[in-house]
Design a protein around this motif. Structure first.
Motif, mmCIF file in Angstrom:
data_model
loop_
_atom_site.group_PDB
_atom_site.id
_atom_site.type_symbol
_atom_site.label_atom_id
_atom_site.label_comp_id
_atom_site.label_asym_id
_atom_site.label_seq_id
_atom_site.Cartn_x
_atom_site.Cartn_y
_atom_site.Cartn_z
ATOM 1 N N GLN A 45 55.123 38.983 -41.472
ATOM 2 C CA GLN A 45 53.922 37.659 -41.710
ATOM 3 C C GLN A 45 54.500 36.733 -40.718
ATOM 4 O O GLN A 45 53.745 35.594 -40.637
ATOM 5 N N ALA A 46 55.524 36.895 -39.772
ATOM 6 C CA ALA A 46 55.560 35.820 -39.067
ATOM 7 C C ALA A 46 55.317 36.103 -37.304
ATOM 8 O O ALA A 46 55.478 35.613 -36.519
ATOM 9 N N LYS A 47 54.435 37.215 -37.437
ATOM 10 C CA LYS A 47 54.170 37.780 -35.921
ATOM 11 C C LYS A 47 53.185 36.833 -35.409
ATOM 12 O O LYS A 47 53.093 36.692 -34.156
ATOM 13 N N ALA A 48 52.282 36.265 -36.152
ATOM 14 C CA ALA A 48 51.103 35.647 -35.626
ATOM 15 C C ALA A 48 51.676 34.354 -34.635
ATOM 16 O O ALA A 48 50.765 34.157 -33.693
ATOM 17 N N GLU A 49 52.704 33.679 -34.931
ATOM 18 C CA GLU A 49 52.966 32.384 -34.138
ATOM 19 C C GLU A 49 53.505 32.988 -32.749
ATOM 20 O O GLU A 49 52.953 32.305 -31.905
ATOM 21 N N LYS A 50 54.003 33.982 -32.496
ATOM 22 C CA LYS A 50 54.221 34.383 -31.363
ATOM 23 C C LYS A 50 52.959 34.879 -30.529
ATOM 24 O O LYS A 50 53.160 34.833 -29.188
ATOM 25 N N ARG A 54 48.599 33.953 -26.559
ATOM 26 C CA ARG A 54 47.731 34.752 -25.750
ATOM 27 C C ARG A 54 46.280 34.357 -25.698
ATOM 28 O O ARG A 54 45.721 33.943 -26.601
ATOM 29 N N ILE A 55 45.548 34.846 -24.563
ATOM 30 C CA ILE A 55 44.357 34.737 -24.554
ATOM 31 C C ILE A 55 43.526 35.576 -25.267
ATOM 32 O O ILE A 55 43.684 36.720 -25.209
ATOM 33 N N ALA A 56 42.575 35.164 -26.167
ATOM 34 C CA ALA A 56 41.735 35.821 -26.897
ATOM 35 C C ALA A 56 40.461 35.707 -26.618
ATOM 36 O O ALA A 56 39.590 34.666 -26.814
ATOM 37 N N ASN A 77 37.355 35.954 -31.917
ATOM 38 C CA ASN A 77 37.744 36.574 -30.787
ATOM 39 C C ASN A 77 38.921 37.501 -30.808
ATOM 40 O O ASN A 77 39.973 37.167 -31.979
ATOM 41 N N SER A 78 39.342 38.479 -30.066
ATOM 42 C CA SER A 78 40.664 39.249 -30.252
ATOM 43 C C SER A 78 40.911 39.368 -28.578
ATOM 44 O O SER A 78 40.172 38.725 -27.840
ATOM 45 N N ASN A 138 46.429 38.356 -30.782
ATOM 46 C CA ASN A 138 46.180 37.241 -31.332
ATOM 47 C C ASN A 138 44.470 37.288 -31.550
ATOM 48 O O ASN A 138 43.846 37.805 -30.946
ATOM 49 N N LEU A 139 44.110 36.571 -32.639
ATOM 50 C CA LEU A 139 42.584 36.518 -33.207
ATOM 51 C C LEU A 139 42.226 34.999 -33.086
ATOM 52 O O LEU A 139 43.224 34.079 -33.329
#
Length: 306
Positions: A45-50, A54-56, A77-78, A138-139
């Motif tokens: 659940q803490a993956k999103a921050e890292k 990134r460019i989506a 965007n993805s 990243n989204l």
């Protein structure tokens, strides 16, 4: 140890995880921030921050139309086209579009802050962060627009979601023929990328700017021609440009004998209707975003020390 709102907020800011997930993590770790971060990381659940940096720039556009009167269009965007084709991602975008059709939010920040209709315990932003953790890249809910009309609104999606269009019209008749006509106009918008519905929308500032550019071009190309001839040339070139950027002036792609305006009028007369196209919205996935270009050969060379 008491789990305070401030502690939950601090953990959310560090990890990007949802409020309830942060509260649970702090409860499980007796309020230890470091242990709670580790708990969230282990649970994915803490993956999103890292991934947030990134460019989506891939992704899809989706539309929702309700009863011919209310519609919404969204771009989500993805990072990769692979994820854009993922069924889980597409279902999420459909849910975002449904949310946009119900929202009263005036901008993307307000939209992200409102309650997620599929689960009222979290916000749209928190639902996005959770989806980032699940999908693994990243989204970004980049933009949305909601429209309402007393006439009719239709949508068109091109290329599986690469381009999405809404077209609105004032009409006193709404039937299959009128809907098909407006859908064809939406296809025109997708293909020909007009900037305005009609010349009435073109600002004087834009006209003056274009005249200035055209004047400079004409003088450079025809230094010997008198001013009155150059003036006529500018008017001709400006009219040609307006026919390209104004939807109703464009040549109708399905029948080159007609303009879009004449096509709409033709269908209106056939249905004893009064139809006026009033607005269009065109979203193209990744429009204006920087896209990462991977140079595989260079990457292999770098790893090999070449």
């Amino acid at each position: 140890m008491a789990i305070t709102a401030g502690l939950v907020k601090e953990l959310r800011e560090i990890t990007g995880a949802g409020m309830m997930d942060c509260k649970k993590a702090l409860t499980e770790t007796n309020g230890d921030i470091d242990a709670a971060i580790e708990y969230l990381r282990k649970n994915g659940q803490a993956k999103a921050e890292k991934k947030a940096g990134r460019i989506a720039a891939e992704g899809i556009v989706r539309t929702v139309v309700k009863d011919d009167k209310v519609a919404a269009i969204v771009e989500v965007n993805s990072e990769t086209d692979f994820v854009a084709k993922n069924a889980d991602f597409q279902a999420f975008v459909e849910a975002v579009a449904a949310q946009a059709a119900e929202t009263d939010a005036a901008d993307i920040d307000a939209f992200l802050a409102e309650a997620w209709k599929e689960d009222g315990s979290k916000t749209v932003k928190e639902a996005l962060v959770e989806k980032i953790a699940v999908i693994g890249e990243n989204l970004n809910i980049r933009r949305f627009e909601k429209v309402q009309t007393d006439g009719c609104v239709v949508s068109y999606i091109h290329g599986g979601g690469r381009i999405g269009v809404l077209v609105m019209a004032d009409t006193d008749v709404v039937n299959d023929e009128i809907r098909t006509c407006l859908k064809n106009v939406a296809m025109q918008v997708a293909a020909m990328y007009p900037k305005y519905v009609s010349r009435a929308e073109v600002s004087q500032e834009y006209m003056d700017h274009e005249k200035e550019i055209l004047l400079a071009q004409a003088k450079k190309e025809n230094p010997e021609k008198p001013e009155n001839i150059i003036e006529k040339m500018i008017i001709g070139r400006l009219n040609k440009e307006l026919k390209e950027i104004c939807l109703l002036d464009q040549v109708y792609v399905q029948d080159s004998d007609l303009t879009v305006a004449k096509y709409v009028d033709k269908v209106a007369k056939e249905n004893n209707a009064n139809v006026t196209v009033t607005k269009f919205i065109r979203f193209e996935t990744g429009e204006g975003l920087e896209k990462k270009v991977d140079d595989f050969a260079a990457e292999v060379a770098a790893q090999a020390g070449m």
